[in-house]
Design a protein around this motif. Structure first.
Motif: not given
Length: 281
Positions: A145-147, A152-153, A188-189, A194-196
């Motif tokens: 979504g925005p921002n 983001i997950k 930035g997330s 971490q999931s990546l």
């Protein structure tokens, strides 16, 4: 101006959507109960690219259901969009950005779109897609979504499409330094990065993770490792950035002669591991 605003019966978003859908300023003015001059002024104030007069019948098209069905290229475009895309918070629009125009042309073709590609003052090309359905699917199906930059997950990606998704993200926010035998991803997330890292680890590639003030990095290093990683990431490749792909083609030795020894670990990774050990003591 106040008089015009009081009698206007369409919201700004509705006016912009009508114009982007191909309506003329004259027909929109009638629907909004204002003058065509006012409509043109409003569009310019909202940075909407104006069409030449007389060309209003041209309507932009796109496969609005594209992000509903998984494919190699859809996974790539989703990863690319998470890295280098934008979901408008005010309009029914999504936007791709990249300095290399041809990849946006390829994405546009894949989306069955005829939207224009423009260039901003920073010499970055933009592909703006006007689609309420695409915006909805990106948010509701894929969590984009925005921002999105800092919160983001990592989305659900079927295993058979994971290499294409990772390649798309790499082409947007990845870096390769083949002479030093390492590649990195940036984002930035913290949750996403971490999931990546976990995903890359699961496929057997050792990683390093570093934290910075406003962003995070995942590193994959080692001469043999990045050769294997690139083979995985580019398997059955469809869409890809030629510049980054060609960097991996610099390897001259066959796989069975490659080794990972002698690779320097990034100093931030060493610092982070020391902190981890200290916190465990």
């Amino acid at each position: 101006m106040d008089k015009l605003l009081r009698k206007r019966i369409l919201e700004t978003d509705e006016i912009i959507k009508l114009y982007l859908d191909g309506k003329s300023t004259t027909s929109i003015a009638k629907l909004a109960n204002v003058s065509p001059r006012y409509i043109r002024m409003l569009l310019k104030e909202n940075n909407v690219e104006m069409r030449p007069r007389g060309s209003w019948r041209r309507i932009y098209t796109v496969n609005e259901d594209y992000f509903k069905t998984w494919s190699n290229n859809m996974a790539y475009i989703l990863g690319f969009f998470i890295a280098d895309g934008m979901v408008s918070s005010n309009h029914q629009m999504i936007s791709f950005s990249q300095k290399e125009k041809y990849i946006l042309e390829n994405i546009r073709s894949e989306l069955d779109s005829n939207h224009k590609i423009t260039k901003n003052n920073s010499d970055v090309y933009l592909l703006n897609i006007n689609s309420k359905e695409m915006k909805k699917d990106l948010k509701e199906i894929h969590g984009v979504g925005p921002n999105k930059t800092s919160n983001i997950k990592f989305p659900y990606v079927p295993k058979e499409y994971m290499s294409h998704f990772v390649r798309g993200y790499f082409d947007g926010d990845g870096f390769v330094k083949y002479e030093k035998y390492f590649i990195s991803f940036v984002g930035g997330s913290k949750l996403f990065m971490q999931s990546l890292r976990n995903v890359i680890d699961e496929y057997g590639f050792e990683t390093n993770f570093t934290e910075h003030d406003t962003y995070y990095r995942v590193y994959v290093s080692g001469r043999k490792t990045i050769k294997l990683f690139s083979d995985w990431m580019y398997q059955n490749k469809g869409l890809y950035l030629r510049r980054k792909y060609e960097a991996f083609q610099k390897e001259t030795l066959p796989l069975d002669q490659l080794k990972d020894r002698g690779i320097k670990v990034h100093k931030n990774a060493i610092k982070n591991r020391k902190l981890e050990r200290k916190n465990c003591d």
